[in-house]
Design an enzyme around this catalytic site. Structure first.
Site, PDB file in Angstrom:
ATOM      1  N   CYS A 166       8.103   4.385   3.971  1.00  0.00           N
ATOM      2  CA  CYS A 166       8.888   5.084   2.953  1.00  0.00           C
ATOM      3  C   CYS A 166       7.988   5.529   1.801  1.00  0.00           C
ATOM      4  O   CYS A 166       8.475   6.055   0.806  1.00  0.00           O
ATOM      5  CB  CYS A 166      10.020   4.194   2.437  1.00  0.00           C
ATOM      6  SG  CYS A 166       9.431   2.693   1.632  1.00  0.00           S
ATOM      7  N   GLU A 205      10.372   9.774   4.460  1.00  0.00           N
ATOM      8  CA  GLU A 205      10.062   8.750   5.457  1.00  0.00           C
ATOM      9  C   GLU A 205       9.063   9.346   6.436  1.00  0.00           C
ATOM     10  O   GLU A 205       9.162  10.523   6.796  1.00  0.00           O
ATOM     11  CB  GLU A 205      11.318   8.335   6.218  1.00  0.00           C
ATOM     12  CG  GLU A 205      12.339   7.605   5.397  1.00  0.00           C
ATOM     13  CD  GLU A 205      12.011   6.134   5.195  1.00  0.00           C
ATOM     14  OE1 GLU A 205      11.463   5.488   6.109  1.00  0.00           O
ATOM     15  OE2 GLU A 205      12.305   5.630   4.101  1.00  0.00           O
TER      16      GLU A 205
END
Length: 193
Positions: free
Chosen positions: A150, A184
């Site tokens: 992330c 992501e």
């Protein structure tokens, strides 16, 4: 992202792992790949979303997570989805390293025999801070590293640290939070020959 991770666990290139149906007659059935004969390690498993999806691809799975709440949720997730080839243990990645490398015993391992696993593939989905040097060194022993991140900055740092032992075979970006700066990423790193 789950489909990408499934494909990355099995195939080095995206074309071999295409399960999207592109170029396939919509009426035909796409055969699922045969499970690997080795075992799978998942670090930072959280509530088991990747664990549940990837477990059918491997003989056995060892999943670790530090949070008691997440371990409980993961076990429930596995039970609800009738997954029976997964062992979930509340250990940090650093503790697992000590258990595997130094034989350190943890009561939380219970009856799990770490020597019974043939761990070749590891999936890491670390917090925003990345894996850090100790865990990065630990995962460098695996032939396949599926890295979900992330934080592209710490992903880049960890990949730089792994460049001596691994090459990037696949990379993908997932905009799961539109109209925000968050991204992501998924990277498949394969050990150099």
């Amino acid at each position: 992202m789950l489909e990408w991770a499934k494909s990355a666990c099995l195939f080095d290139d995206a074309a071999s792992g295409d399960r999207t149906g592109a170029g396939v007659d919509p009426g035909s059935v796409v055969a699922l790949p045969r499970p690997r004969r080795d075992d799978f390690l998942e670090l930072y498993c959280g509530n088991g979303n990747f664990t549940v999806a990837l477990s059918p691809l491997f003989r056995k799975v060892l999943a670790t997570e530090i949070s008691k709440v997440s371990v409980t949720a993961c076990k429930e997730n596995l039970a609800v989805n009738s997954v029976d080839n997964v062992h979930v243990v509340r250990l940090s990645s650093e503790e697992l390293t000590k258990a595997l490398d130094e034989g350190k015993q943890y009561n939380r391992l219970g009856e799990i025999d770490l020597t019974s696993f043939d761990l070749q593939t590891v999936l890491v989905d670390p917090p925003r801070a990345g894996m850090g040097p100790e865990v990065t060194k630990f995962v460098s022993r695996f032939s396949r590293i599926v890295y979900i991140s992330c934080n592209p900055e710490t992903l880049a740092e960890d990949i730089r640290a792994l460049r001596e032992t691994h090459v990037i075979a696949r990379f993908a970006a997932f905009d799961q939070f539109p109209y925000t700066p968050h991204l992501e990423c998924g990277a498949l790193l394969v050990a150099k020959e």
